[in-house]
Enzyme design. Structure first.
Site: not given
Length: 551
Positions: A78, A120, A442, A468
């Protein structure tokens, strides 16, 4: 055994021949077939050390009398995907991972799985697959990276050493040379990023729900303890197959309620709302956003980990990790006598737990009064939205400001970088939800820039996208209904007043119902941003965030 379907009887002679081509001996043809679903990748810091852990798991499986087979699944970082179009693929990859694991394990009739994960979306994707397949499974999360250190900067994390450092550089607080030095030293080893961000939050919750061995979530990626946990997980899965201990025996409504309690006490990533709801859906378990809401009114936080404090996962592990948290929460857990994958019950794990009470205090000795996460409702979010209260200064639990609207993350970043955002404003970023994004990106880049510029307590950010786990500040995400579905967030205009009230769990757009109805009449139908490929298919089938963004 399930694998008998591919290895028993005269009719399976061709199948055995193909299995022997992979190196399976005739003796091991009778052993339990265990898949190691590995998300190893040279692209993802949290996963670069997995080749060693694969070996340890494999050794454990063979030591216990099983036959191991390693297969790969995709992984997205991410942090690397952040702030550009690549982030659109992050959340959708959760379902892709679940499909990959399900397909390989079912097609080859595996008896059990060790799911080697870390970052994630990989961990929840693997949990979803485990429940779909419902064969004995155990999760090994590869662990957090070491803390960074650079000159006078100690205990650096990916957030403080890079994302927030950008804002400090733009504000003139650090030089370009300092920025480059921080960039180089903030992520010093293999592992998931050092704070209670989404990867580590999900690792902690996986352990809390009973699907990984004690201390798996917090043991460093480069530690010998992590290697031993990997080996022991390999040993344990063979025993679990013989016991026929399935994920559905471990992941129940009661264990997920315990998981939510732990989540609220840790105050980690708001992404867990999405993932727990999706995991529950995969197991046919009755968990809704209402459960989060009700528990958040009862539970308070007990420990704050970076980005909500200077403590990192290394400090958390040394203080006792998840077992210490469960020990602290003993009297408020829904049920302590639940089965876990390590064969011990939650209460038995608690009995043996070490707890440094200076870091992880007893529940009734905690100085915090709010849950670490909260669900807000109001005319701006009729189906709910979420905020990480652990990352909000207590002086900002109520906030009023005037809207500055942007229809994409890029537009908001441009305004922030050009110093167009002023104190007292509420940045509204819309058309970034599961459908509208597509993929529900995010917003770490704008939230980190806000903090870096000194606006973390002076501005708020509201979005139908998500954040996030590294986000802190007055940041409200997962607004439902999203703009692409005609939610009220699509009707906001620059200058509208917005009220955020965390203690009373409210978010209000201070515009009359009559004015909103008039604006709705002029709202143009949503036009998909992506019209082909995986993201188009995802956007056409995904449900909203209040249902976990499930497909």
């Amino acid at each position: 055994m399930k694998s008998d379907n591919i290895k028993k009887g005269i009719a399976r002679t061709p199948h055995r021949g193909l299995l022997m081509a992979t190196g399976v001996s005739r003796k091991n043809m009778n052993a339990p077939f265990i898949g190691i679903a590995s998300s190893f990748s040279d692209l993802v810091p949290g996963h670069i050390g997995m080749r060693d852990l694969e070996r340890q798991i494999e050794k454990g499986i063979h030591s216990a009398g099983g036959q191991a087979f390693i297969f790969g699944v995709p992984a997205i970082c991410d942090g690397i995907a952040m702030g550009h179009s690549g982030m659109r693929y992050s959340l959708p990859s959760r379902d892709l991972i679940a499909d990959c694991v399900e397909s390989v394990a079912a097609a080859h009739q595996l008896d059990g799985l060790v799911l080697l994960s870390n970052c994630d979306k990989i961990t929840p994707g693997m949990l979803i697959a485990a429940l779909r397949l419902n064969i004995p499974s155990i999760i090994v999360t590869a662990g957090p990276m070491l803390d960074g250190e650079c000159g006078n900067h100690h205990k650096l994390t990916m957030i403080s050493g890079s994302f927030e450092a950008v804002g400090k550089f733009r504000k003139g607080e650090i030089t370009e040379d300092e920025l480059l030095a921080l960039e180089e030293e903030s992520c010093p080893s293999a592992g998931s990023c050092q704070g209670m961000y989404t990867a580590n939050t999900m690792a902690c919750l996986t352990e809390a729900m009973g699907m990984s061995l004690p201390y798996c979530a917090s043991a460093s990626a480069v530690s010998s303890k992590k290697r031993r946990i990997a080996f022991e997980s390999g040993m344990r899965i063979v025993e679990a197959v013989k016991e026929d201990l399935k994920p559905s025996d471990i992941i129940t409504r009661e264990s997920l309620l315990n998981t939510i309690v732990a989540d609220l006490a840790l105050g980690g990533s708001t992404n867990t709302f999405l993932h727990i709801l999706a995991i529950a859906n995969a197991g046919g378990i009755d968990i809704t956003l209402k459960d989060f809401e009700e528990l958040s009114q009862k539970i308070h936080q007990i420990v704050k980990i970076n980005p909500s404090s200077s403590l990192t996962m290394a400090d958390f592990h040394n203080a006792g990790g998840v077992p210490a948290v469960m020990k602290s929460l003993g009297n408020v857990l829904e049920n302590e006598n639940l089965q876990t994958v390590c064969k011990l019950t939650v209460s038995q794990i608690i009995e043996n737990a070490y707890q440094n009470k200076d870091v992880i205090p007893d529940y009734d000795k905690s100085s915090y009064t709010q849950a670490g996460l909260a669900v807000l409702y109001g005319n701006l979010a009729k189906d709910g939205c979420v905020i990480k209260t652990s990352g909000v200064d207590s002086d900002c639990y109520t906030f009023e400001g005037f809207a500055r609207c942007f229809d994409s993350e890029e537009d908001s970043m441009s305004a922030l970088e050009n110093d167009e955002i002023k104190e007292g404003e509420v940045i509204v970023i819309r058309y970034e939800g599961p459908k509208g994004g597509p993929g529900m990106r995010e917003m770490l880049a704008p939230t980190s820039l806000l903090v870096g510029k000194g606006l973390g307590k002076k501005c708020a950010l509201v979005t139908d996208g998500r954040f996030s786990g590294g986000t802190r500040g007055i940041c409200v995400g997962h607004v439902c209904p999203e703009a692409a579905n005609g939610g009220e967030i699509a009707l906001i205009k620059d200058g509208d007043k917005i009220k955020i009230d965390i203690p009373n769990r409210k978010i209000e757009l201070c515009v009359s119902a009559e004015e909103l109805a008039e604006r709705r009449r002029g709202l143009k139908p949503f036009e998909p941003k992506v019209k082909s490929g995986y993201l188009y298919k995802y956007s056409m089938n995904v449900k909203d965030a209040s249902h976990g963004a499930i497909v």
